[in-house]
Design an enzyme around this catalytic site. Structure first.
Site, mmCIF file in Angstrom:
data_model
loop_
_atom_site.group_PDB
_atom_site.id
_atom_site.type_symbol
_atom_site.label_atom_id
_atom_site.label_comp_id
_atom_site.label_asym_id
_atom_site.label_seq_id
_atom_site.Cartn_x
_atom_site.Cartn_y
_atom_site.Cartn_z
ATOM 1 C CB CYS A 78 -0.998 -0.037 1.147
ATOM 2 S SG CYS A 78 -2.410 1.009 0.819
ATOM 3 C CG HIS A 182 -3.103 -3.169 4.001
ATOM 4 N ND1 HIS A 182 -2.053 -2.540 4.622
ATOM 5 C CD2 HIS A 182 -3.817 -2.207 3.394
ATOM 6 C CE1 HIS A 182 -2.132 -1.245 4.411
ATOM 7 N NE2 HIS A 182 -3.195 -1.010 3.666
ATOM 8 C CD GLU A 184 -0.011 -5.194 5.974
ATOM 9 O OE1 GLU A 184 -0.029 -5.834 4.902
ATOM 10 O OE2 GLU A 184 -0.251 -3.981 6.031
HETATM 11 N N1 GLN Z 1 -3.647 6.474 1.147
HETATM 12 C C1 GLN Z 1 -2.369 6.189 1.678
HETATM 13 C C2 GLN Z 1 -1.275 6.996 0.954
HETATM 14 O O1 GLN Z 1 -1.507 7.509 -0.089
HETATM 15 C C3 GLN Z 1 -2.022 4.712 1.584
HETATM 16 C C4 GLN Z 1 -2.990 3.916 2.437
HETATM 17 C C5 GLN Z 1 -2.428 2.674 3.033
HETATM 18 O O2 GLN Z 1 -1.234 2.441 3.097
HETATM 19 N N2 GLN Z 1 -3.336 1.864 3.535
HETATM 20 O O3 GLN Z 1 -0.202 7.097 1.449
#
Ligand code: GLN
Length: 212
Positions: A78, A182, A184
């Site tokens: 992410c 995610h 994890e």
């Molecule tokens: N929206 C977050 C970003 O742009 C990422 C979200 C996440 O890691 N769950 O950094």
């Protein structure tokens, strides 16, 4: 084998829990010295601008890039995938290691967070039992939290998973792995084990490439 988990902000503890469960030693990385001797590095989800700024403040960006250039495996989940990308369409510190572009918060407000099963053919290599129809591994439960999308991939990048609507949500390039969801936050450790396989492959490649 020792894996580092960047522990500046975000869901780093959750990665640690899974690594402990599958019996892999890990170290939380907060300073450049913590990168020494690692076989791989995980950059967790969280807020990519915050993680990037803290990484810059603690002089971690350059040594993290060096780790990847030495052939060590790096996985971003992410926000971590955003850090890995060459382009994020915003002004923020990036590692810029992987030939992908990402679009942050691509699912907008209403769909900030959602969960959906993903078909990930690469998980078959882990010797998992096939799905009920015998055609591939059982789907991976994708947890998306204000997730980015991988909006374009370079020619050396392998797409590992797409949403049913076609958007790319997981990809790898050499020793680098990007997942915009995610793993994890699930009980499913297959992506972590895929990453271990990538580390082993990278080690082989580095050894085969050195003649001294
Ligand atoms: N929206 C977050 C970003 O742009 C990422 C979200 C996440 O890691 N769950 O950094």
């Amino acid at each position: 084998m020792q894996i580092g988990v960047l522990a500046l902000q975000g869901a780093f503890r959750e990665h640690g829990v899974i690594l402990r469960r599958i019996g892999v030693a890990h170290r939380e990385v907060r300073l450049p010295g913590h990168l020494r001797g690692l076989d791989g590095l995980i950059i967790p989800g969280g807020e990519s601008t915050t993680i990037g700024k803290l990484a810059r403040e603690y002089s971690l960006l350059r040594p993290m890039r060096a780790l990847a250039h030495e052939g060590k495996a790096v996985w971003g989940t992410c926000a971590g995938a955003i850090l890995l990308a060459k382009q994020a369409g915003s002004r923020q510190p990036l590692l810029g290691l992987m030939d992908i572009a990402v679009q942050r918060n691509a699912f907008g407000r209403q769909l900030d967070s959602f969960e959906t099963p993903l078909e990930v053919g690469a998980l078959t290599a882990l010797g998992e039992a096939s799905g009920a129809n015998g055609s591939g591994p059982r789907p991976f439960h994708g947890v998306f939290i204000r997730a980015p999308l991988i909006s374009s991939v370079g020619s050396g990048v392998e797409v590992l998973a797409r949403l049913p609507t076609g958007e790319v949500v997981a990809a790898r390039q050499d020793g680098m792995l990007a997942t915009v969801f995610h793993p994890e936050l699930t009980d499913d450790d297959r992506f972590h084990r895929l990453f271990l396989d990538m580390i082993a492959l990278q080690r082989g490649a580095v050894t085969a490439g050195s003649y001294d």
